[in-house]
Structure formats: C-alpha cells, structure tokens
Design an enzyme around this catalytic site. Structure first.
Site, PDB file in Angstrom:
ATOM      1  N   HIS A 183       0.839  -1.200   0.000  1.00  0.00           N
ATOM      2  CA  HIS A 183       0.000   0.000   0.000  1.00  0.00           C
ATOM      3  C   HIS A 183       0.879   1.257   0.000  1.00  0.00           C
ATOM      4  CE1 HIS A 183      -3.144  -2.568   2.315  1.00  0.00           C
ATOM      5  NE2 HIS A 183      -3.612  -2.405   1.092  1.00  0.00           N
ATOM      6  N   SER A 210      -3.028  -7.559   3.046  1.00  0.00           N
ATOM      7  CA  SER A 210      -3.278  -7.394   4.483  1.00  0.00           C
ATOM      8  C   SER A 210      -3.650  -8.730   5.113  1.00  0.00           C
ATOM      9  CB  SER A 210      -4.414  -6.393   4.713  1.00  0.00           C
ATOM     10  OG  SER A 210      -4.069  -5.133   4.227  1.00  0.00           O
ATOM     11  N   LYS A 227     -17.089  -6.869   6.575  1.00  0.00           N
ATOM     12  CA  LYS A 227     -15.895  -7.596   7.011  1.00  0.00           C
ATOM     13  C   LYS A 227     -15.647  -7.291   8.479  1.00  0.00           C
ATOM     14  CE  LYS A 227     -13.340  -6.966   2.650  1.00  0.00           C
ATOM     15  NZ  LYS A 227     -12.157  -6.291   2.084  1.00  0.00           N
ATOM     16  N   ARG A 283      -2.195  -6.095  -8.318  1.00  0.00           N
ATOM     17  CA  ARG A 283      -1.095  -7.010  -8.037  1.00  0.00           C
ATOM     18  C   ARG A 283      -0.959  -8.080  -9.113  1.00  0.00           C
ATOM     19  NH1 ARG A 283      -3.327  -7.808  -2.132  1.00  0.00           N
ATOM     20  NH2 ARG A 283      -5.120  -7.333  -3.422  1.00  0.00           N
TER      21      ARG A 283
HETATM   22  P1  ADP Z   1      -9.841  -3.634  -0.419  1.00  0.00           P
HETATM   23  O1  ADP Z   1     -10.529  -4.361   0.690  1.00  0.00           O
HETATM   24  O2  ADP Z   1     -10.615  -2.463  -0.954  1.00  0.00           O
HETATM   25  O3  ADP Z   1      -9.275  -4.513  -1.524  1.00  0.00           O
HETATM   26  P2  ADP Z   1      -7.159  -3.309   0.536  1.00  0.00           P
HETATM   27  O4  ADP Z   1      -6.737  -2.499   1.724  1.00  0.00           O
HETATM   28  O5  ADP Z   1      -6.920  -4.770   0.600  1.00  0.00           O
HETATM   29  O6  ADP Z   1      -8.658  -2.926   0.323  1.00  0.00           O
HETATM   30  O7  ADP Z   1      -6.459  -2.750  -0.782  1.00  0.00           O
HETATM   31  C1  ADP Z   1      -6.637  -1.433  -1.218  1.00  0.00           C
HETATM   32  C2  ADP Z   1      -6.059  -1.279  -2.611  1.00  0.00           C
HETATM   33  O8  ADP Z   1      -4.650  -1.525  -2.578  1.00  0.00           O
HETATM   34  C3  ADP Z   1      -6.604  -2.250  -3.657  1.00  0.00           C
HETATM   35  O9  ADP Z   1      -6.662  -1.581  -4.891  1.00  0.00           O
HETATM   36  C4  ADP Z   1      -5.565  -3.347  -3.695  1.00  0.00           C
HETATM   37  O10 ADP Z   1      -5.552  -3.992  -4.961  1.00  0.00           O
HETATM   38  C5  ADP Z   1      -4.303  -2.542  -3.487  1.00  0.00           C
HETATM   39  N1  ADP Z   1      -3.224  -3.344  -2.915  1.00  0.00           N
HETATM   40  C6  ADP Z   1      -3.275  -4.161  -1.848  1.00  0.00           C
HETATM   41  N2  ADP Z   1      -2.069  -4.749  -1.622  1.00  0.00           N
HETATM   42  C7  ADP Z   1      -1.236  -4.272  -2.583  1.00  0.00           C
HETATM   43  C8  ADP Z   1       0.134  -4.520  -2.925  1.00  0.00           C
HETATM   44  N3  ADP Z   1       0.871  -5.382  -2.241  1.00  0.00           N
HETATM   45  N4  ADP Z   1       0.637  -3.849  -3.996  1.00  0.00           N
HETATM   46  C9  ADP Z   1      -0.133  -3.002  -4.687  1.00  0.00           C
HETATM   47  N5  ADP Z   1      -1.426  -2.745  -4.444  1.00  0.00           N
HETATM   48  C10 ADP Z   1      -1.980  -3.373  -3.402  1.00  0.00           C
END
Ligand code: ADP
Length: 161
Positions: A17, A128, A41, A90
C-alpha cells in the site's frame, strides 16, 4: 489542481500500500488515503486504529491526508470533489473485480476516472490478509509492514489470545 483518493480497507496498511501511496502522491496535488468502514468484514483493527497507523507511516509525505468513509466510493468521491480514484493491481486475480468496480463507479460518477498503479514486483504477493495470517501463527512480518505496524499487529493478536 488534481485531487485523488486511494480507497481501501488497510487492515493493516502494508509496504505494498505504502509503495502505491508514495507513487500516487507524486502524480497528484493532493492524495487522500480513504479507509472504507465496511461492516461486511470483521476487521482486525478499528477504523480509528487504522487512521492512526496510516497517519504515522505517511507523516513524511506532505500532500497525503487520511480520511474515513462508509457507503459508496462514488458518493464519497462526489462529496469530496475527487478527480481520480487510485487502486493497486497485483495480479490477474485482482483484475476482474477491479475492472468491474471501476466501470460501476464510472457509471455512477462519469466525471471521475479510476487510475490503476501496478504493484512493485517485490510486493506483488503481499496483502493485508497474508500479514494477519502470518502474524497469527507467529511468523515474521517485518518484511511486509513498517515496524510501527508490525508492533501494533503483534500487540493486537496478543490481546486476542
Ligand atoms: P480492499 O478491501 O478495498 O481490496 P485493501 O486495503 O486490501 O482494500 O487494498 C486497497 C487497494 O490496494 C486495492 O486496490 C488493492 O488492490 C491494493 N493493494 C493491496 N495490496 C497491494 C500490494 N501489495 N501492492 C499493490 N497494491 C496493493
């Protein structure tokens, strides 16, 4: 002046992130990391705890703010005068869901575009939920999250024991 939001759960914020946040902050005048308070969630961290962690790890990036919202991203974007929604990609597995969401948001709010940043390769595997799972079983998460976040994750899981 172009305003972008980066919406997500950030439960917790990872180095993946942060990489997206840093890169997006260089592309737009103002970037707001927007924590979605999604009651579907059950999160590890409360929204307030996630706000505090994000504020700490982004404190050295001048044009980044942290905010929270619930409900539709498109509504939130409209209300805040957002120009661009940032999402991270990703792998192919992210693509179908992300495309569908971007198209839906475009229907709801045609003025706003979604911009996808592809992950830096070193973080392509990172999510996450992986962080939570590795920590739960006693693994080392220092490669995945900033030190402050790692401490908070271990503290939280100890309390839950
Ligand atoms: P959500 O529940 O909306 O998917 P996340 O917090 O998991 O929320 O992710 C927010 C955004 O960050 C999403 O667009 C996700 O694809 C992106 N993201 C999560 N992990 C990574 C990573 N390791 N590299 C790049 N983008 C990521």
């Amino acid at each position: 002046m172009a305003k972008a939001i980066y919406p997500g759960s950030f439960d917790p914020v990872t180095k993946g992130h942060l990489d997206i946040i840093r890169r997006a902050s260089q592309m737009f005048d103002e970037l707001t990391v927007s924590i979605l308070n999604n009651s579907n969630k059950i999160p590890l961290f409360s929204v307030d705890e996630r706000v505090k962690m994000l504020q700490s790890v982004c404190s050295d990036i001048a044009n980044v703010k942290v905010d929270t919202f619930s409900g539709l991203t498109a509504e939130y974007a409209r209300r805040t005068g957002t120009d661009v929604i940032i999402r991270g990609l990703r792998a192919v597995t992210d693509f179908e869901y992300e495309l569908q969401m971007a198209q839906t948001n475009r229907k709801l709010l045609p003025r706003v575009d979604t911009v996808f940043l592809t992950t830096s390769l070193e973080y392509a595997y990172l999510s996450s939920s992986t962080v939570r799972e590795v920590a739960l079983y006693g693994g080392d998460i220092s490669e995945f999250v900033p030190p402050l976040v790692a401490e908070e994750v271990y503290r939280k899981l100890e309390k839950a024991d």
